[in-house]
Design a protein around this motif. Structure first.
Motif, PDB file in Angstrom:
ATOM      1  N   TRP A   1       0.652  -1.419   0.142  1.00 20.93           N
ATOM      2  CA  TRP A   1      -0.209   0.021   0.490  1.00 20.93           C
ATOM      3  C   TRP A   1       0.862   1.290  -0.005  1.00 20.93           C
ATOM      4  CZ3 TRP A   1      -4.768  -0.436  -1.748  1.00 20.93           C
ATOM      5  CH2 TRP A   1      -5.621  -1.864  -0.820  1.00 20.93           C
ATOM      6  N   LYS A   2       1.781   0.980   0.131  1.00 19.54           N
ATOM      7  CA  LYS A   2       3.354   2.402   0.027  1.00 19.54           C
ATOM      8  C   LYS A   2       3.053   3.164  -1.198  1.00 19.54           C
ATOM      9  CE  LYS A   2       7.961   0.713   0.110  1.00 19.54           C
ATOM     10  NZ  LYS A   2       9.127   0.073   0.883  1.00 19.54           N
ATOM     11  N   ASP A   3       3.476   2.319  -2.023  1.00 20.24           N
ATOM     12  CA  ASP A   3       3.055   2.830  -3.437  1.00 20.24           C
ATOM     13  C   ASP A   3       1.987   2.790  -4.483  1.00 20.24           C
ATOM     14  OD1 ASP A   3       6.240   4.117  -3.044  1.00 20.24           O
ATOM     15  OD2 ASP A   3       6.878   2.057  -3.449  1.00 20.24           O
ATOM     16  N   ASP A   4       1.690   4.377  -5.373  1.00 18.98           N
ATOM     17  CA  ASP A   4       0.256   4.498  -6.495  1.00 18.98           C
ATOM     18  C   ASP A   4      -0.681   3.908  -5.936  1.00 18.98           C
ATOM     19  OD1 ASP A   4       2.234   5.590  -8.181  1.00 18.98           O
ATOM     20  OD2 ASP A   4       3.065   3.315  -8.938  1.00 18.98           O
TER      21      ASP A   4
ATOM     22  N   ARG B   1       3.621  -1.327  13.295  1.00 20.74           N
ATOM     23  CA  ARG B   1       2.624  -1.735  12.067  1.00 20.74           C
ATOM     24  C   ARG B   1       1.625  -3.007  13.339  1.00 20.74           C
ATOM     25  NH1 ARG B   1      -2.318  -2.832  10.872  1.00 20.74           N
ATOM     26  NH2 ARG B   1      -2.628  -2.998   8.493  1.00 20.74           N
ATOM     27  N   ARG B   2       2.117  -3.489  13.389  1.00 18.27           N
ATOM     28  CA  ARG B   2       1.486  -4.490  14.456  1.00 18.27           C
ATOM     29  C   ARG B   2       1.087  -4.249  16.027  1.00 18.27           C
ATOM     30  NH1 ARG B   2       7.984  -6.934  13.265  1.00 18.27           N
ATOM     31  NH2 ARG B   2       7.067  -8.353  11.792  1.00 18.27           N
ATOM     32  N   LEU B   3       1.270  -2.867  16.521  1.00 17.80           N
ATOM     33  CA  LEU B   3       0.607  -2.788  17.619  1.00 17.80           C
ATOM     34  C   LEU B   3      -0.907  -1.951  16.552  1.00 17.80           C
ATOM     35  CD1 LEU B   3       0.520  -1.987  20.099  1.00 17.80           C
ATOM     36  CD2 LEU B   3       1.887   0.485  20.016  1.00 17.80           C
ATOM     37  N   TYR B   4      -1.100  -1.642  15.413  1.00 20.08           N
ATOM     38  CA  TYR B   4      -1.933  -0.848  15.216  1.00 20.08           C
ATOM     39  C   TYR B   4      -2.638  -2.473  14.722  1.00 20.08           C
ATOM     40  CZ  TYR B   4      -5.204   1.416  11.800  1.00 20.08           C
ATOM     41  OH  TYR B   4      -5.673   2.412  11.286  1.00 20.08           O
TER      42      TYR B   4
ATOM     43  N   LEU C   1      -1.575   7.305   3.937  1.00 21.84           N
ATOM     44  CA  LEU C   1      -2.162   6.371   5.635  1.00 21.84           C
ATOM     45  C   LEU C   1      -1.043   5.359   6.357  1.00 21.84           C
ATOM     46  CD1 LEU C   1      -5.686   5.686   4.573  1.00 21.84           C
ATOM     47  CD2 LEU C   1      -4.854   7.959   6.361  1.00 21.84           C
ATOM     48  N   VAL C   2      -0.400   4.624   5.301  1.00 18.92           N
ATOM     49  CA  VAL C   2       0.817   3.966   5.265  1.00 18.92           C
ATOM     50  C   VAL C   2       1.775   4.086   5.799  1.00 18.92           C
ATOM     51  CG1 VAL C   2       1.882   2.119   4.475  1.00 18.92           C
ATOM     52  CG2 VAL C   2      -0.470   2.857   4.146  1.00 18.92           C
TER      53      VAL C   2
END
Length: 104
Positions: A63-66, A84-87, A73-74
């Motif tokens: 989800w980090k590009d295009d 990310r694991r905590l989220y 958000l990422v």
């Protein structure tokens, strides 16, 4: 002439209309779509949380590009897999809590 023990569907003098609906029943039917939407949101949250927990790097990289605006958000999770694991744990807990609140 005696009155029947149960009201007839066609009605008669002094007998209430049996076709009237219970307003509570109508409200529960109207709320079914809200409940379904909440259930779908809960399923999404739990599923996304599990993937984010078990495959953090792959999930963030996807989800980090295009990605139609989701890059912002990422961004807080890129190269911070612990975050990310905590989220993900919070996502799973929130999804389960949302599903548990559904009455139907």
């Amino acid at each position: 002439m005696t009155t029947p023990p149960f009201p007839r569907e066609g009605g008669a003098p002094g007998i209430t209309d049996v076709a009237l609906r219970d307003p509570g029943l109508l409200r529960s039917q109207d709320n079914i779509w809200a409940s379904r939407a909440a259930e779908m949101a809960a399923i999404f949250m739990v599923g996304d949380g599990l993937i984010g927990l078990l495959q953090s790097r792959r999930h963030v990289d996807l989800w980090k590009d295009d990605a139609l605006g989701t890059e912002k958000l990422v961004k807080p999770f890129v190269d911070r897999l612990g975050r990310r694991r905590l989220y993900a744990v919070a996502q799973i807990a929130a999804g389960l809590a949302l599903a548990a609140r559904q009455k139907r």
